[in-house]
Motif scaffolding. Structure first.
Motif, short mmCIF file in Angstrom:
data_model
loop_
_atom_site.label_atom_id
_atom_site.label_comp_id
_atom_site.label_asym_id
_atom_site.label_seq_id
_atom_site.Cartn_x
_atom_site.Cartn_y
_atom_site.Cartn_z
N VAL A 111 0.85 -1.20 0.00
CA VAL A 111 0.00 0.00 0.00
C VAL A 111 0.88 1.25 0.00
CG1 VAL A 111 -1.72 1.31 1.29
CG2 VAL A 111 -1.94 -1.17 1.09
N TYR A 112 1.91 1.29 0.84
CA TYR A 112 2.83 2.44 0.88
C TYR A 112 3.53 2.61 -0.48
CZ TYR A 112 2.61 3.04 6.00
OH TYR A 112 2.22 3.29 7.29
N ALA A 113 3.93 1.51 -1.10
CA ALA A 113 4.59 1.59 -2.41
C ALA A 113 3.67 2.22 -3.44
CB ALA A 113 5.04 0.20 -2.85
N MET A 114 2.39 1.84 -3.42
CA MET A 114 1.44 2.44 -4.36
C MET A 114 1.21 3.92 -4.05
SD MET A 114 -1.32 -0.59 -5.11
CE MET A 114 -1.56 -1.13 -3.42
N VAL A 115 1.19 4.27 -2.78
CA VAL A 115 1.02 5.68 -2.39
C VAL A 115 2.21 6.50 -2.90
CG1 VAL A 115 0.97 7.29 -0.44
CG2 VAL A 115 -0.48 5.26 -0.42
N LEU A 116 3.42 5.96 -2.82
CA LEU A 116 4.59 6.66 -3.34
C LEU A 116 4.43 6.97 -4.83
CD1 LEU A 116 7.54 4.83 -1.55
CD2 LEU A 116 6.86 7.22 -1.28
N VAL A 117 3.96 6.00 -5.59
CA VAL A 117 3.76 6.22 -7.02
C VAL A 117 2.69 7.29 -7.25
CG1 VAL A 117 3.00 5.13 -9.18
CG2 VAL A 117 4.56 3.90 -7.63
N LEU A 118 1.62 7.22 -6.51
CA LEU A 118 0.55 8.21 -6.62
C LEU A 118 1.07 9.62 -6.33
CD1 LEU A 118 -2.54 8.74 -6.96
CD2 LEU A 118 -2.69 8.50 -4.47
N LEU A 119 1.92 9.76 -5.33
CA LEU A 119 2.47 11.07 -4.98
C LEU A 119 3.27 11.66 -6.14
CD1 LEU A 119 3.67 10.41 -1.31
CD2 LEU A 119 1.60 11.62 -2.05
N VAL A 120 3.98 10.83 -6.87
CA VAL A 120 4.75 11.31 -8.02
C VAL A 120 3.81 11.69 -9.16
CG1 VAL A 120 6.37 10.65 -9.84
CG2 VAL A 120 6.82 10.02 -7.48
N VAL A 121 2.87 10.82 -9.47
CA VAL A 121 1.95 11.07 -10.59
C VAL A 121 1.18 12.37 -10.41
CG1 VAL A 121 -0.14 10.18 -11.70
CG2 VAL A 121 1.75 8.63 -11.21
N LEU A 122 0.80 12.68 -9.18
CA LEU A 122 -0.01 13.87 -8.90
C LEU A 122 0.81 15.08 -8.45
CD1 LEU A 122 -3.10 12.20 -7.23
CD2 LEU A 122 -2.85 13.02 -9.58
N HIS A 123 2.14 14.99 -8.58
CA HIS A 123 3.04 16.10 -8.23
C HIS A 123 2.81 16.60 -6.81
CE1 HIS A 123 3.93 17.37 -12.65
NE2 HIS A 123 4.26 16.13 -12.39
N ALA A 124 2.74 15.68 -5.87
CA ALA A 124 2.49 16.05 -4.48
C ALA A 124 3.62 16.88 -3.88
CB ALA A 124 2.28 14.80 -3.63
N GLY A 125 4.80 16.83 -4.47
CA GLY A 125 5.91 17.65 -3.98
C GLY A 125 5.72 19.14 -4.22
N ASP A 126 4.74 19.49 -5.06
CA ASP A 126 4.49 20.91 -5.35
C ASP A 126 3.65 21.58 -4.27
OD1 ASP A 126 5.78 20.30 -7.67
OD2 ASP A 126 4.08 20.67 -8.99
N VAL A 127 2.95 20.80 -3.47
CA VAL A 127 2.06 21.35 -2.45
C VAL A 127 2.78 21.28 -1.10
CG1 VAL A 127 -0.21 21.21 -1.37
CG2 VAL A 127 0.08 20.51 -3.76
N LEU A 128 3.01 22.41 -0.50
CA LEU A 128 3.75 22.51 0.76
C LEU A 128 5.14 21.85 0.64
CD1 LEU A 128 0.95 21.71 3.38
CD2 LEU A 128 1.71 23.95 2.57
#
Length: 189
Positions: free
Chosen positions: A153-170
């Motif tokens: 589950v954590y591995a899939m969340v990591l991929v999701l964070l990249v796909v949705l550019h989560a590093g851009d928010v905060l």
């Protein structure tokens, strides 16, 4: 991947039609954007805490006498005792090896820092997913489910964070991607 949109409704002082990069995160509702940031920061803290606890023996999972700084091995306890299933002997054989200790600890630190700062998300997610899948493979079959566990589950969340550019928010994702060296090597995004 960011998309490029051209804005021409407002006149510009330079009279150029420069592209404006719009992040995937910008297209999400505000609540979703901040939830993604919270996921990224939380998962980053999971990796950073594991690094700190194993390095200094802060008394959670690692007692002070088992700390890496006290001569303990960050991989020996798990890899010598936890592995089950078809890969147990492989994981047992690398328990406590110096190269495994260093690779594991550098991975925990690098992934944790990248996630907390929102930079290098592609490399962080890829290496984090590999680390988590290896930890999942070490304990096959999982104790509470025939296949799925928190590592996957954590591995899939990591991929999701990249796909949705989560590093851009905060996070510093946009600024990071604008650096010349990073811009030239998309794998560093």
């Amino acid at each position: 991947m960011a998309t490029i949109e051209r804005h021409s409704t407002a006149p510009r002082a330079t009279h150029t039609d420069e592209p404006t990069v719009v992040s995937r995160a910008d297209r999400l509702p505000t609540t979703a954007r901040y939830l993604l940031a919270a996921l990224r920061l939380s998962l980053g803290f999971v990796f950073l805490w594991a690094f700190l606890d194993k390095t200094f023996g802060l008394g959670r999972a690692t007692p002070a006498e088992g700390a890496w700084t006290a001569g303990g091995s960050p991989t020996e306890g798990f890899l010598a005792n936890a592995p089950t299933g078809p890969f147990a002997s492989t994981f047992n054989s690398i328990a406590g090896a110096a190269w495994a200790d260093w690779l594991f600890m550098v991975g925990l630190l690098g992934i944790g820092v990248a996630l907390v700062l929102g930079i290098g998300m592609r490399i962080a997610a890829a290496s984090g997913a590999v680390m988590l899948v290896l930890m999942w493979a070490a304990v096959l079959p999982p104790a509470n489910n025939p296949f799925m566990d928190d590592h996957l589950v954590y591995a899939m969340v990591l991929v999701l964070l990249v796909v949705l550019h989560a590093g851009d928010v905060l996070g510093l994702g946009r600024r990071w991607r604008d650096l010349p060296g990073v811009r030239a090597l998309p794998v560093l995004h």
